[in-house]
Design a protein around this motif. Structure first.
Motif, PDB file in Angstrom:
ATOM      1  N   GLY A 261       0.818  -1.212   0.000  1.00 26.50           N
ATOM      2  CA  GLY A 261       0.000   0.000   0.000  1.00 26.50           C
ATOM      3  C   GLY A 261       0.849   1.258   0.000  1.00 26.50           C
ATOM      4  O   GLY A 261       2.063   1.212   0.267  1.00 26.50           O
ATOM      5  N   ARG A 262       0.216   2.361  -0.236  1.00 25.30           N
ATOM      6  CA  ARG A 262       0.975   3.604  -0.404  1.00 25.30           C
ATOM      7  C   ARG A 262       1.701   4.046   0.864  1.00 25.30           C
ATOM      8  O   ARG A 262       2.723   4.708   0.794  1.00 25.30           O
ATOM      9  CB  ARG A 262       0.071   4.714  -0.926  1.00 25.30           C
ATOM     10  CG  ARG A 262      -1.021   5.138   0.035  1.00 25.30           C
ATOM     11  CD  ARG A 262      -1.929   6.178  -0.604  1.00 25.30           C
ATOM     12  NE  ARG A 262      -1.158   7.291  -1.126  1.00 25.30           N
ATOM     13  CZ  ARG A 262      -1.605   8.139  -2.065  1.00 25.30           C
ATOM     14  NH1 ARG A 262      -2.807   7.976  -2.578  1.00 25.30           N
ATOM     15  NH2 ARG A 262      -0.866   9.133  -2.468  1.00 25.30           N
ATOM     16  N   TYR A 263       1.195   3.670   2.025  1.00 26.17           N
ATOM     17  CA  TYR A 263       1.826   4.092   3.280  1.00 26.17           C
ATOM     18  C   TYR A 263       2.661   2.975   3.914  1.00 26.17           C
ATOM     19  O   TYR A 263       2.900   2.978   5.125  1.00 26.17           O
ATOM     20  CB  TYR A 263       0.761   4.581   4.259  1.00 26.17           C
ATOM     21  CG  TYR A 263      -0.069   5.744   3.735  1.00 26.17           C
ATOM     22  CD1 TYR A 263       0.548   6.874   3.195  1.00 26.17           C
ATOM     23  CD2 TYR A 263      -1.462   5.701   3.763  1.00 26.17           C
ATOM     24  CE1 TYR A 263      -0.203   7.927   2.702  1.00 26.17           C
ATOM     25  CE2 TYR A 263      -2.215   6.767   3.275  1.00 26.17           C
ATOM     26  CZ  TYR A 263      -1.579   7.869   2.750  1.00 26.17           C
ATOM     27  OH  TYR A 263      -2.321   8.916   2.265  1.00 26.17           O
TER      28      TYR A 263
ATOM     29  N   ARG B  53      10.522   1.688  -4.628  1.00 31.12           N
ATOM     30  CA  ARG B  53      10.453   3.134  -4.855  1.00 31.12           C
ATOM     31  C   ARG B  53       9.446   3.709  -3.878  1.00 31.12           C
ATOM     32  O   ARG B  53       8.260   3.368  -3.913  1.00 31.12           O
ATOM     33  CB  ARG B  53      10.016   3.445  -6.288  1.00 31.12           C
ATOM     34  CG  ARG B  53       9.716   4.934  -6.442  1.00 31.12           C
ATOM     35  CD  ARG B  53       9.387   5.336  -7.845  1.00 31.12           C
ATOM     36  NE  ARG B  53       8.849   6.699  -7.865  1.00 31.12           N
ATOM     37  CZ  ARG B  53       8.394   7.289  -8.956  1.00 31.12           C
ATOM     38  NH1 ARG B  53       8.423   6.651 -10.119  1.00 31.12           N
ATOM     39  NH2 ARG B  53       7.917   8.531  -8.895  1.00 31.12           N
ATOM     40  N   CYS B  54       9.938   4.587  -3.005  1.00 32.56           N
ATOM     41  CA  CYS B  54       9.056   5.269  -2.062  1.00 32.56           C
ATOM     42  C   CYS B  54       9.177   6.768  -2.306  1.00 32.56           C
ATOM     43  O   CYS B  54      10.266   7.336  -2.157  1.00 32.56           O
ATOM     44  CB  CYS B  54       9.463   4.972  -0.627  1.00 32.56           C
ATOM     45  SG  CYS B  54       9.349   3.230  -0.189  1.00 32.56           S
TER      46      CYS B  54
ATOM     47  N   SER C 219       6.160   7.237   3.725  1.00 29.84           N
ATOM     48  CA  SER C 219       5.860   7.240   2.288  1.00 29.84           C
ATOM     49  C   SER C 219       4.545   7.922   1.963  1.00 29.84           C
ATOM     50  O   SER C 219       3.550   7.815   2.691  1.00 29.84           O
ATOM     51  CB  SER C 219       5.862   5.811   1.727  1.00 29.84           C
ATOM     52  OG  SER C 219       4.950   4.988   2.410  1.00 29.84           O
ATOM     53  N   HIS C 220       4.562   8.605   0.859  1.00 31.52           N
ATOM     54  CA  HIS C 220       3.346   9.105   0.239  1.00 31.52           C
ATOM     55  C   HIS C 220       2.800   8.059  -0.731  1.00 31.52           C
ATOM     56  O   HIS C 220       1.590   7.956  -0.948  1.00 31.52           O
ATOM     57  CB  HIS C 220       3.657  10.406  -0.520  1.00 31.52           C
ATOM     58  CG  HIS C 220       2.603  10.809  -1.486  1.00 31.52           C
ATOM     59  ND1 HIS C 220       1.469  11.483  -1.109  1.00 31.52           N
ATOM     60  CD2 HIS C 220       2.488  10.583  -2.820  1.00 31.52           C
ATOM     61  CE1 HIS C 220       0.704  11.682  -2.187  1.00 31.52           C
ATOM     62  NE2 HIS C 220       1.302  11.139  -3.225  1.00 31.52           N
ATOM     63  N   SER C 221       3.724   7.293  -1.319  1.00 30.77           N
ATOM     64  CA  SER C 221       3.347   6.230  -2.250  1.00 30.77           C
ATOM     65  C   SER C 221       4.503   5.243  -2.354  1.00 30.77           C
ATOM     66  O   SER C 221       5.664   5.609  -2.149  1.00 30.77           O
ATOM     67  CB  SER C 221       3.023   6.808  -3.630  1.00 30.77           C
ATOM     68  OG  SER C 221       4.048   7.692  -4.040  1.00 30.77           O
ATOM     69  N   VAL C 222       4.177   3.989  -2.617  1.00 31.33           N
ATOM     70  CA  VAL C 222       5.190   2.952  -2.860  1.00 31.33           C
ATOM     71  C   VAL C 222       4.802   2.310  -4.182  1.00 31.33           C
ATOM     72  O   VAL C 222       3.705   1.764  -4.307  1.00 31.33           O
ATOM     73  CB  VAL C 222       5.236   1.905  -1.738  1.00 31.33           C
ATOM     74  CG1 VAL C 222       6.391   0.932  -1.972  1.00 31.33           C
ATOM     75  CG2 VAL C 222       5.368   2.568  -0.372  1.00 31.33           C
ATOM     76  N   LEU C 223       5.675   2.407  -5.161  1.00 32.73           N
ATOM     77  CA  LEU C 223       5.263   2.033  -6.514  1.00 32.73           C
ATOM     78  C   LEU C 223       6.360   1.244  -7.193  1.00 32.73           C
ATOM     79  O   LEU C 223       7.037   0.446  -6.534  1.00 32.73           O
ATOM     80  CB  LEU C 223       4.822   3.280  -7.293  1.00 32.73           C
ATOM     81  CG  LEU C 223       5.800   4.452  -7.442  1.00 32.73           C
ATOM     82  CD1 LEU C 223       5.350   5.343  -8.599  1.00 32.73           C
ATOM     83  CD2 LEU C 223       5.836   5.343  -6.193  1.00 32.73           C
ATOM     84  N   ASN C 224       6.533   1.408  -8.454  1.00 36.37           N
ATOM     85  CA  ASN C 224       7.439   0.699  -9.349  1.00 36.37           C
ATOM     86  C   ASN C 224       8.672   0.126  -8.627  1.00 36.37           C
ATOM     87  O   ASN C 224       9.668   0.824  -8.453  1.00 36.37           O
ATOM     88  CB  ASN C 224       7.844   1.669 -10.449  1.00 36.37           C
ATOM     89  CG  ASN C 224       6.638   2.397 -11.022  1.00 36.37           C
ATOM     90  OD1 ASN C 224       5.513   1.946 -10.861  1.00 36.37           O
ATOM     91  ND2 ASN C 224       6.845   3.514 -11.687  1.00 36.37           N
ATOM     92  N   SER C 225       8.618  -1.142  -8.238  1.00 31.25           N
ATOM     93  CA  SER C 225       9.601  -1.714  -7.311  1.00 31.25           C
ATOM     94  C   SER C 225      10.098  -3.068  -7.797  1.00 31.25           C
ATOM     95  O   SER C 225       9.457  -3.723  -8.617  1.00 31.25           O
ATOM     96  CB  SER C 225       8.954  -1.871  -5.925  1.00 31.25           C
ATOM     97  OG  SER C 225       8.577  -0.603  -5.423  1.00 31.25           O
ATOM     98  N   ALA C 226      11.264  -3.479  -7.247  1.00 33.69           N
ATOM     99  CA  ALA C 226      11.920  -4.703  -7.716  1.00 33.69           C
ATOM    100  C   ALA C 226      12.079  -5.693  -6.578  1.00 33.69           C
ATOM    101  O   ALA C 226      12.364  -5.296  -5.442  1.00 33.69           O
ATOM    102  CB  ALA C 226      13.283  -4.351  -8.299  1.00 33.69           C
TER     103      ALA C 226
ATOM    104  N   THR D 210       1.148   4.631  -7.359  1.00 30.46           N
ATOM    105  CA  THR D 210       0.735   4.782  -5.966  1.00 30.46           C
ATOM    106  C   THR D 210       0.999   3.531  -5.134  1.00 30.46           C
ATOM    107  O   THR D 210       1.344   3.626  -3.955  1.00 30.46           O
ATOM    108  CB  THR D 210      -0.773   5.132  -5.907  1.00 30.46           C
ATOM    109  OG1 THR D 210      -1.007   6.259  -6.758  1.00 30.46           O
ATOM    110  CG2 THR D 210      -1.229   5.476  -4.503  1.00 30.46           C
ATOM    111  N   VAL D 211       0.846   2.345  -5.722  1.00 29.78           N
ATOM    112  CA  VAL D 211       0.925   1.082  -4.977  1.00 29.78           C
ATOM    113  C   VAL D 211       1.686   0.046  -5.808  1.00 29.78           C
ATOM    114  O   VAL D 211       1.933   0.243  -7.004  1.00 29.78           O
ATOM    115  CB  VAL D 211      -0.488   0.539  -4.654  1.00 29.78           C
ATOM    116  CG1 VAL D 211      -1.214   1.450  -3.675  1.00 29.78           C
ATOM    117  CG2 VAL D 211      -1.320   0.351  -5.935  1.00 29.78           C
ATOM    118  N   VAL D 212       2.024  -1.086  -5.150  1.00 30.23           N
ATOM    119  CA  VAL D 212       2.670  -2.211  -5.851  1.00 30.23           C
ATOM    120  C   VAL D 212       1.686  -3.380  -5.931  1.00 30.23           C
ATOM    121  O   VAL D 212       1.044  -3.730  -4.925  1.00 30.23           O
ATOM    122  CB  VAL D 212       3.949  -2.661  -5.115  1.00 30.23           C
ATOM    123  CG1 VAL D 212       4.580  -3.868  -5.818  1.00 30.23           C
ATOM    124  CG2 VAL D 212       4.955  -1.513  -5.038  1.00 30.23           C
ATOM    125  N   CYS D 213       1.587  -3.969  -7.104  1.00 32.16           N
ATOM    126  CA  CYS D 213       0.628  -5.041  -7.366  1.00 32.16           C
ATOM    127  C   CYS D 213       1.346  -6.264  -7.919  1.00 32.16           C
ATOM    128  O   CYS D 213       2.502  -6.198  -8.333  1.00 32.16           O
ATOM    129  CB  CYS D 213      -0.404  -4.586  -8.404  1.00 32.16           C
ATOM    130  SG  CYS D 213      -1.219  -3.048  -7.985  1.00 32.16           S
TER     131      CYS D 213
END
Ligand code: BMA
Length: 326
Positions: A36-38, A63-64, A43-50, A305-308
């Motif tokens: 989730g974004r927090y 990426r935060c 964090s304001h957002s947690v997104l495009n991540s490895a 905004t988020v990681v899926c």
């Protein structure tokens, strides 16, 4: 079809069967988003991540964007690849030499297991976006190497082995801002520092991938070629739309495209992909593979905004690329 995969066993890969009645090649995890974004303290957002397999579980670089909207990357750990503990603060890289310039910002990391360690590439702020490189052996200590491109460049992804004796990378030369163009290029290096022998790989080609394209997860070696998941962008009257597609690249000369899927594999449709800081974004940055079953778990950012998570199999994606080729 039984595609041979150059990838180890990963029996604990996150997995969910294709839902009954679904005939899509790639299907979403029913419990998305997984981060989730927090999820990080500030964090304001947690997104495009490895993420990669690590120890008995998994490790990742996330990426935060923080609440000043600074973009940085944080380490994270997980037992199952689904529930993540993300460090509250960004990774503190030790420069490999005093001459290495720190990145003003970091985003969209990829992790490539290579030569027995984990190399991390990211989009680095150094007088404009370019490709940063670092490594870790344990996800506790991190070393930053020289930037591996000049500005302006994004979506730098290392191959997981040397090809004909040289290191290899895909990247996407770009500009300072919300770039309206972008082709994927291939480059080689004897030492991960000096890069050359640049080769064009592929360009936007219409529809969901008509504005720009960029490599996503680390390419997966198969008997059919390097399986590349990438993002493609369409410009609508409401802005960019980021979708995910796939191609096969020649094993020894990866700038040669063996086949490229005409349709997207996944396009923004769920609320967590359509609504967020940037609407209509599906942005893949990592993929896990179980070499025994061919199962794939693809991690992608939703709406910046988020990681899926989404799932498929190597056979299904290769068949899709070959049968639905452009
Ligand atoms: C790109 C990058 C990505 C982002 C995408 C959509 O230029 O900034 O991090 O997901 O735009 O906004």
């Amino acid at each position: 079809m039984a595609v041979q995969i150059v990838s180890g066993s990963l029996p604990n890969i996150p997995w969910e069967e294709r839902p009954a009645g679904c005939d899509e090649t790639v299907w979403r995890f029913s419990r998305n988003p997984v981060v989730g974004r927090y999820a990080a303290k500030t964090s304001h957002s947690v997104l495009n991540s490895a993420v990669v397999p690590f120890g008995e579980g998994f490790a990742g670089v996330f990426r935060c964007d923080d609440r000043s909207r600074h973009m940085d990357i944080h380490a994270g750990r997980s037992a199952d690849g689904i529930h993540w503990e993300i460090e509250p603060g960004p990774i503190r890289f030790r420069p490999e030499s005093p001459a290495v310039a720190p990145s003003e910002y970091k985003y969209d990391p990829r992790i490539t297991p290579l030569d027995g360690r984990y190399y991390i590439t990211w989009c680095a702020g150094y007088h404009g976006p370019c490709i940063g490189l670092g490594y870790t052996d344990d996800f506790a200590e991190f070393v930053q190497m020289e930037h591996i491109t000049l500005p302006y460049n994004r979506n730098g992804v290392l191959f997981p082995r040397r090809i004909k004796g040289t290191y290899a990378m895909l990247s996407r030369p770009s500009d300072t801002g919300h770039t309206q163009f972008g082709d994927i290029f291939y480059s080689e290096s004897p030492d991960l520092v000096h890069w050359g022998r640049h080769r064009f790989v592929m360009a936007p080609c219409g529809g969901w991938q008509s504005t720009k394209i960029g490599a996503g997860p680390v390419p997966l070696e198969t008997s059919e070629g390097w399986l590349l998941i990438y993002h493609g962008v369409l410009t609508s009257c409401n802005g960019f739309v980021y979708s995910m597609g796939a191609a096969l690249l020649d094993l020894e000369e990866p700038w040669k495209v063996v086949a490229r899927g005409a349709d997207y594999l996944l396009a923004p449709a769920e609320t967590y992909e359509c609504v967020g800081d940037t609407p209509n974004v599906v942005f893949p940055c990592a993929m896990l593979c179980d070499g025994d079953t061919g199962r794939l778990a693809i991690y992608y950012g939703g709406a910046d905004t988020v990681v899926c998570l989404a799932f498929s199999t190597v056979d299904a994606v290769v068949r899709f690329v070959r049968e639905r080729r452009r």
